[in-house]
Design a protein around this motif. Structure first.
Motif, PDB file in Angstrom:
ATOM      1  N   SER A  31       0.918  -1.203  -0.117  1.00 17.75           N
ATOM      2  CA  SER A  31      -0.194  -0.100  -0.380  1.00 17.75           C
ATOM      3  C   SER A  31       0.694   1.562  -0.081  1.00 17.75           C
ATOM      4  O   SER A  31       0.216   2.259  -0.749  1.00 17.75           O
ATOM      5  CB  SER A  31      -0.785  -0.176   1.542  1.00 17.75           C
ATOM      6  N   LEU A  32       2.391   1.073   0.551  1.00 15.58           N
ATOM      7  CA  LEU A  32       2.939   2.323   1.234  1.00 15.58           C
ATOM      8  C   LEU A  32       3.493   2.114  -0.927  1.00 15.58           C
ATOM      9  O   LEU A  32       3.210   3.586  -1.038  1.00 15.58           O
ATOM     10  CB  LEU A  32       3.884   2.294   1.494  1.00 15.58           C
ATOM     11  N   LEU A  33       3.629   1.357  -0.967  1.00 18.94           N
ATOM     12  CA  LEU A  33       4.658   1.713  -2.291  1.00 18.94           C
ATOM     13  C   LEU A  33       3.621   1.982  -3.566  1.00 18.94           C
ATOM     14  O   LEU A  33       3.415   2.132  -4.739  1.00 18.94           O
ATOM     15  CB  LEU A  33       5.526   0.874  -2.959  1.00 18.94           C
ATOM     16  N   MET A  34       2.478   1.589  -3.316  1.00 14.82           N
ATOM     17  CA  MET A  34       0.713   2.048  -4.715  1.00 14.82           C
ATOM     18  C   MET A  34       0.061   2.978  -3.832  1.00 14.82           C
ATOM     19  O   MET A  34      -0.574   3.580  -5.208  1.00 14.82           O
ATOM     20  CB  MET A  34       0.019   0.385  -4.768  1.00 14.82           C
ATOM     21  N   ASP A  35       0.694   4.193  -3.337  1.00 15.84           N
ATOM     22  CA  ASP A  35      -0.173   5.244  -3.280  1.00 15.84           C
ATOM     23  C   ASP A  35       0.323   6.221  -4.004  1.00 15.84           C
ATOM     24  O   ASP A  35       1.315   6.709  -4.281  1.00 15.84           O
ATOM     25  CB  ASP A  35       0.479   5.238  -1.573  1.00 15.84           C
TER      26      ASP A  35
END
Length: 161
Positions: A31-35
């Motif tokens: 979720s962090l890297l797809m934010d």
């Protein structure tokens, strides 16, 4: 780590990011890297290297890891370090799916050092690396992956070194 923390890291990164999270927090990486803000900052600050080495990415599902890598399609990331990420728990088909998620990205170099993939027979090892077809990957580090020498045939007639 929050998206705001990661964005601050990106802004001071000078093009290279080494991202390490505690084992209990590895599920937050996708979720962090797809934010959207994180992706925008990766591109804005011309981040070309994403080092995820040592994170226990094998705790993620193959779909989560693939989605995380595919999210890099809108960035300038050309090098991904996935060394020592405990990927050996995935099946050959799952790993092929993960690597095929690099299609459409700018990734040319991937480091898989230390992910013990030798438990697959030669055909399954080839299937894993087959996931790189139709990607821009031209260099892959497989040191310490315990692969058989027959796997080198997979790279025949390709640009991969």
């Amino acid at each position: 780590m929050t998206a705001a923390d990661l964005i601050q890291t990106i802004r001071t990164s000078q093009g290279n990011i080494k991202l390490r999270v505690p084992e209990d927090d590895v599920s937050t990486l996708p979720s962090l890297l797809m934010d959207e803000e994180v992706i925008r900052e990766l591109k804005l600050h011309n981040v070309t290297t994403l080092d995820l080495s040592g994170n226990k990415l094998g705790k993620l599902s193959a779909a989560e890891l693939a989605a995380m890598l595919h999210a890099l399609k809108d960035t300038n990331v050309t090098t991904i370090n996935l060394s020592y990420c405990n990927l050996e728990g995935f099946s050959a088909d799952e790993l092929a799916t993960v690597l095929s998620a690099l299609k459409g990205t700018n990734v040319t170099t991937i480091n898989l050092t230390g992910n013990k993939l030798g438990h697959f027979d030669a055909d399954k090892q080839a299937r894993v690396l087959d996931g790189l077809k139709d990607t821009k990957v031209t260099a892959i580090n497989l040191s310490g992956c315990m692969l058989t020498s027959r796997i080198l045939g997979v790279f025949k007639n390709t640009n991969v070194t």
